[in-house]
Design a protein around this motif. Sequence first.
Motif, mmCIF file in Angstrom:
data_model
loop_
_atom_site.group_PDB
_atom_site.id
_atom_site.type_symbol
_atom_site.label_atom_id
_atom_site.label_comp_id
_atom_site.label_asym_id
_atom_site.label_seq_id
_atom_site.Cartn_x
_atom_site.Cartn_y
_atom_site.Cartn_z
ATOM 1 N N UNK A 12 0.830 -1.203 0.000
ATOM 2 C CA UNK A 12 0.000 0.000 0.000
ATOM 3 C C UNK A 12 0.863 1.250 0.000
ATOM 4 N N UNK A 13 1.966 1.217 0.753
ATOM 5 C CA UNK A 13 2.895 2.357 0.745
ATOM 6 C C UNK A 13 3.537 2.549 -0.613
ATOM 7 N N UNK A 14 3.867 1.443 -1.282
ATOM 8 C CA UNK A 14 4.415 1.539 -2.638
ATOM 9 C C UNK A 14 3.428 2.165 -3.608
ATOM 10 N N UNK A 15 2.165 1.757 -3.492
ATOM 11 C CA UNK A 15 1.143 2.370 -4.339
ATOM 12 C C UNK A 15 0.939 3.844 -4.004
ATOM 13 N N UNK A 16 1.118 4.204 -2.744
ATOM 14 C CA UNK A 16 0.995 5.601 -2.347
ATOM 15 C C UNK A 16 2.055 6.446 -3.037
ATOM 16 N N UNK A 17 3.244 5.924 -3.183
ATOM 17 C CA UNK A 17 4.322 6.679 -3.816
ATOM 18 C C UNK A 17 4.293 6.569 -5.340
ATOM 19 N N UNK A 18 4.216 5.349 -5.871
ATOM 20 C CA UNK A 18 4.417 5.130 -7.299
ATOM 21 C C UNK A 18 3.188 4.606 -8.025
ATOM 22 N N UNK A 19 2.067 4.589 -7.413
ATOM 23 C CA UNK A 19 0.859 4.077 -8.059
ATOM 24 C C UNK A 19 0.300 5.051 -9.084
ATOM 25 N N UNK A 20 -0.774 4.672 -9.752
ATOM 26 C CA UNK A 20 -1.350 5.535 -10.788
ATOM 27 C C UNK A 20 -1.876 6.864 -10.256
ATOM 28 N N UNK A 24 4.179 10.506 -7.092
ATOM 29 C CA UNK A 24 4.964 10.743 -8.304
ATOM 30 C C UNK A 24 4.040 11.104 -9.468
ATOM 31 N N UNK A 25 2.961 10.377 -9.617
ATOM 32 C CA UNK A 25 1.995 10.665 -10.675
ATOM 33 C C UNK A 25 1.334 12.023 -10.453
ATOM 34 N N UNK A 26 1.168 12.421 -9.219
ATOM 35 C CA UNK A 26 0.543 13.714 -8.907
ATOM 36 C C UNK A 26 1.368 14.858 -9.466
ATOM 37 N N UNK A 27 2.693 14.813 -9.281
ATOM 38 C CA UNK A 27 3.540 15.887 -9.796
ATOM 39 C C UNK A 27 3.555 15.879 -11.327
ATOM 40 N N UNK A 28 3.548 14.691 -11.938
ATOM 41 C CA UNK A 28 3.485 14.614 -13.394
ATOM 42 C C UNK A 28 2.162 15.183 -13.905
#
Length: 88
Positions: A12-20, A24-28
């Motif tokens: 869940x933490x991984x999805x929080x950082x690198x999920x869709x 990371x997706x938020x800044x993109x």
Amino acid sequence: MQGLALACLLVMGGFLLAGPSGLIAWSENQQMLEQRRTEIARLTFERDALRNRVNLLDPRHADPDLAGELLRSDLNVAHPDEMVMLLH
């Protein structure tokens, strides 16, 4: 059981950082949003310029300067008293 719970939390933490929809997706997405806003502003300016040109060429009250400019450039016509100079 605790190991499984820890693994689930890490996933869940991984999805929080690198999920869709993660950080990371938020800044993109923010960068893409800014690019789209810039493109919308450019296209709005271009649309308004074209709308103005169409209004100036309205057959009911065409702008004589613009009509004359278009006739000279598109149809290669000139008044008898005009001198044409070709620039190469």
